[in-house]
Every structure is written in C-alpha cells, then in structure tokens.
Design a protein around this motif. Structure first.
Motif, mmCIF file in Angstrom:
data_model
loop_
_atom_site.group_PDB
_atom_site.id
_atom_site.type_symbol
_atom_site.label_atom_id
_atom_site.label_comp_id
_atom_site.label_asym_id
_atom_site.label_seq_id
_atom_site.Cartn_x
_atom_site.Cartn_y
_atom_site.Cartn_z
ATOM 1 N N MET A 110 0.760 -1.135 0.299
ATOM 2 C CA MET A 110 0.427 -0.154 0.037
ATOM 3 C C MET A 110 0.472 1.370 0.030
ATOM 4 S SD MET A 110 -2.631 1.776 2.687
ATOM 5 C CE MET A 110 -3.791 0.025 2.966
ATOM 6 N N SER A 111 0.605 1.607 -1.192
ATOM 7 C CA SER A 111 1.655 3.368 -0.758
ATOM 8 C C SER A 111 0.773 4.516 -0.122
ATOM 9 C CB SER A 111 1.675 3.898 -2.488
ATOM 10 O OG SER A 111 -0.419 4.757 -2.411
ATOM 11 N N THR A 112 1.667 5.698 0.241
ATOM 12 C CA THR A 112 1.059 6.459 1.221
ATOM 13 C C THR A 112 -0.200 7.109 0.833
ATOM 14 O OG1 THR A 112 2.346 8.381 0.186
ATOM 15 C CG2 THR A 112 3.360 6.914 2.336
ATOM 16 N N THR A 113 -0.266 7.207 -0.352
ATOM 17 C CA THR A 113 -1.631 7.347 -0.782
ATOM 18 C C THR A 113 -2.623 6.634 -1.020
ATOM 19 O OG1 THR A 113 -1.156 7.333 -2.879
ATOM 20 C CG2 THR A 113 -0.416 9.744 -2.481
ATOM 21 N N LYS A 114 -2.494 5.839 -0.293
ATOM 22 C CA LYS A 114 -3.386 5.077 0.350
ATOM 23 C C LYS A 114 -4.066 3.743 -0.604
ATOM 24 C CE LYS A 114 -4.638 5.639 4.633
ATOM 25 N NZ LYS A 114 -5.675 5.870 5.991
ATOM 26 N N VAL A 115 -3.325 3.779 -1.842
ATOM 27 C CA VAL A 115 -3.478 3.562 -3.823
ATOM 28 C C VAL A 115 -2.837 1.913 -2.967
ATOM 29 C CG1 VAL A 115 -2.675 2.438 -5.394
ATOM 30 C CG2 VAL A 115 -3.234 5.046 -5.048
ATOM 31 N N LYS A 116 -3.525 0.628 -3.707
ATOM 32 C CA LYS A 116 -3.244 -0.840 -2.726
ATOM 33 C C LYS A 116 -3.555 -1.610 -4.295
ATOM 34 C CE LYS A 116 -7.471 -0.529 0.343
ATOM 35 N NZ LYS A 116 -7.365 1.206 -0.472
ATOM 36 N N PHE A 117 -1.739 -2.283 -4.007
ATOM 37 C CA PHE A 117 -1.244 -2.826 -5.471
ATOM 38 C C PHE A 117 -1.859 -4.288 -4.483
ATOM 39 C CE2 PHE A 117 0.750 1.054 -4.926
ATOM 40 C CZ PHE A 117 0.685 0.828 -7.451
ATOM 41 N N LEU A 118 -1.916 -5.808 -5.685
ATOM 42 C CA LEU A 118 -2.069 -6.770 -5.229
ATOM 43 C C LEU A 118 -1.691 -8.264 -5.878
ATOM 44 C CD1 LEU A 118 -6.380 -6.416 -4.097
ATOM 45 C CD2 LEU A 118 -4.186 -6.965 -2.127
ATOM 46 N N ALA A 119 -0.782 -8.765 -5.524
ATOM 47 C CA ALA A 119 -1.163 -10.776 -6.747
ATOM 48 C C ALA A 119 -0.865 -11.212 -6.173
ATOM 49 C CB ALA A 119 0.773 -9.933 -6.188
ATOM 50 N N VAL A 120 -1.336 -12.355 -6.877
ATOM 51 C CA VAL A 120 -2.027 -13.418 -6.809
ATOM 52 C C VAL A 120 -0.719 -14.020 -6.831
ATOM 53 C CG1 VAL A 120 -3.580 -15.362 -7.119
ATOM 54 C CG2 VAL A 120 -4.186 -12.821 -6.578
ATOM 55 N N VAL A 121 -0.367 -14.962 -6.231
ATOM 56 C CA VAL A 121 1.030 -16.041 -6.722
ATOM 57 C C VAL A 121 0.763 -17.485 -6.521
ATOM 58 C CG1 VAL A 121 3.630 -16.122 -6.663
ATOM 59 C CG2 VAL A 121 2.959 -14.108 -6.200
ATOM 60 N N GLU A 122 1.015 -18.465 -7.981
ATOM 61 C CA GLU A 122 1.353 -19.827 -7.544
ATOM 62 C C GLU A 122 1.698 -20.113 -6.274
ATOM 63 O OE1 GLU A 122 0.616 -21.867 -11.898
ATOM 64 O OE2 GLU A 122 2.527 -21.656 -10.609
ATOM 65 N N ASP A 123 1.320 -21.414 -5.172
ATOM 66 C CA ASP A 123 1.993 -21.719 -4.316
ATOM 67 C C ASP A 123 3.085 -22.657 -4.455
ATOM 68 O OD1 ASP A 123 2.666 -21.507 -1.775
ATOM 69 O OD2 ASP A 123 0.022 -22.194 -0.856
ATOM 70 N N LEU A 124 3.528 -22.560 -4.029
ATOM 71 C CA LEU A 124 5.100 -23.939 -3.691
ATOM 72 C C LEU A 124 4.447 -24.758 -3.244
ATOM 73 C CD1 LEU A 124 7.942 -21.759 -1.850
ATOM 74 C CD2 LEU A 124 7.238 -22.490 -4.020
ATOM 75 N N MET A 125 4.727 -25.861 -3.361
ATOM 76 C CA MET A 125 4.563 -27.848 -3.366
ATOM 77 C C MET A 125 5.579 -27.607 -2.069
ATOM 78 S SD MET A 125 3.168 -28.195 -5.789
ATOM 79 C CE MET A 125 3.200 -30.602 -5.634
ATOM 80 N N PRO A 126 4.896 -28.481 -1.011
ATOM 81 C CA PRO A 126 5.193 -28.750 0.898
ATOM 82 C C PRO A 126 6.766 -28.959 0.359
ATOM 83 C CG PRO A 126 2.906 -29.883 0.264
ATOM 84 C CD PRO A 126 3.536 -29.002 -0.984
ATOM 85 N N SER A 127 7.162 -29.737 -0.294
ATOM 86 C CA SER A 127 8.645 -29.480 -0.103
ATOM 87 C C SER A 127 9.583 -28.892 -0.721
ATOM 88 C CB SER A 127 9.394 -30.732 -1.407
ATOM 89 O OG SER A 127 9.021 -30.383 -2.641
ATOM 90 N N GLN A 128 8.219 -27.495 -1.353
ATOM 91 C CA GLN A 128 9.293 -26.170 -1.770
ATOM 92 C C GLN A 128 9.229 -25.401 -0.547
ATOM 93 O OE1 GLN A 128 7.839 -25.529 -4.914
ATOM 94 N NE2 GLN A 128 9.922 -26.087 -6.010
ATOM 95 N N LEU A 129 8.480 -25.352 0.855
ATOM 96 C CA LEU A 129 8.670 -24.251 2.259
ATOM 97 C C LEU A 129 9.465 -23.412 2.361
ATOM 98 C CD1 LEU A 129 6.024 -26.043 3.636
ATOM 99 C CD2 LEU A 129 5.074 -24.328 1.845
ATOM 100 N N VAL A 130 10.907 -23.803 2.256
ATOM 101 C CA VAL A 130 12.183 -22.881 2.512
ATOM 102 C C VAL A 130 12.063 -21.405 2.102
ATOM 103 C CG1 VAL A 130 14.539 -23.599 3.706
ATOM 104 C CG2 VAL A 130 13.075 -25.869 2.493
#
Length: 186
Positions: A110-130
C-alpha cells in the motif's frame, strides 16, 4: 511458481488496473463460458497486450477477498496498522502475505496515498516451503517496480488519474515486462 494476476486498487477501493497473466494452455480449470453456459469474452479487451487479459471472475473474487483482509490489517485511521515501528520507504509500504487461497498466495503493498497493489502468486509445493522467504522478497521487488511504473503514469500530465481505470499501452506493456521478468526469476 508464477504470478497469476495483479491489481491496483484506488484509495476508495475502486479497481484501477486488473490483469491475469496465467498461461491458458497451462490452466487446468474449466473456461468460464463452459462453466456458466454463457458466452464470455476471454480475449483481451483493451487491445494492448496479447498475453495479459482481464481477470477472470475467480481471480476477481480472490482479489476482492484479499482486499477485505487488507482492510482488516490496515486498522483505524491513519490505516497503516501492519507497519513495524520505525519502518521507512518501501519497507513501510510492504504489507506482505495477505492470505493463502487454495493453491495461491495473495500479497499486498500500500502506497502512502492508500493505493493498494495486490499480487496473486502460485503457491509452492510442500517440499519447497523453505523458499517462501525468497518468494516474498521477489514479490516485494515486483511490487516496488510496478509502484514506480504507477508513479510514472500518474506524473504524466496527459494521464487521467483518480477513479479512472488505467488505460495506457506503455503502462500495460511495462507491467507485462515486469511480470515476465518476475516469472523468469522463479
């Protein structure tokens, strides 16, 4: 691991920019037209980019749900409840992980002017949680780059700003380049 969709939302929660970047050949989901029995325009409606398209209904729902979480985190006015004491610059604007949704993770900025940026990213497999810390840092870099593009767009005297959707071929192409670069790094 790739960016699925991205949105810029104004301070009054009006959508300014929403794009989906998922490769349709890799998508395992049923097309919305078949799902609801309707004719839905699946192509790009703004004519700027062939690989980015308007967000699907599912992605819009996910982004809208994450926006509710944004409101919860921001707290009462001045509305920057997630900030660490003493945070400055981009660290003060980075919200981080808003919520996991199915096989995705939604991040916020969120910018100081309250403009919001949202990103949807694919989640990792459980083996890649690190690798989640690495992913968080890369998403933060992406948000900072797109925030800079947004600032450049608003500084253009010919840009229509306010509650108006962003309609700039240069902005659209620049965001697409940032997303492509992000997807190549992961």
């Amino acid at each position: 691991m790739a960016l699925i969709s991205f949105a810029i939302v104004g301070k009054n929660n009006e959508p300014l920019f929403m794009k989906e970047f998922r490769d349709e050949s890799a998508a395992d989901s049923i097309p919305e037209a078949e799902l609801f029995g309707l004719t839905v325009s699946t192509g790009n409606t703004d004519g700027f980019s062939k690989r980015a398209k308007e967000c699907s209904l599912r992605q819009q729902f996910i982004l809208h749900s994450a926006l509710d979480r944004f409101e919860d985190l921001s707290g009462p006015p001045p509305g920057f409840g997630w900030r660490e004491p003493g945070a400055t610059g981009t660290d003060a604007m980075w919200v981080g992980l808003l919520c996991p949704v199915e096989e995705m993770r939604v991040y916020g900025y969120m910018s100081t002017t309250k403009v919001k940026f949202l990103a949807v990213v694919e989640d990792l497999m459980p083996s890649q949680l690190v690798q989640h810390n690495i992913i968080d840092k890369e998403v933060k870099k992406l948000m900072i780059m797109i925030h800079r593009l947004y600032i450049e767009y608003t500084l253009n005297p010919f840009s229509k700003i306010g509650d108006v959707k962003i309609s700039s071929a240069k902005f659209d192409d620049s965001v697409l380049e940032c997303v492509s670069q992000f997807n190549r790094t992961l």
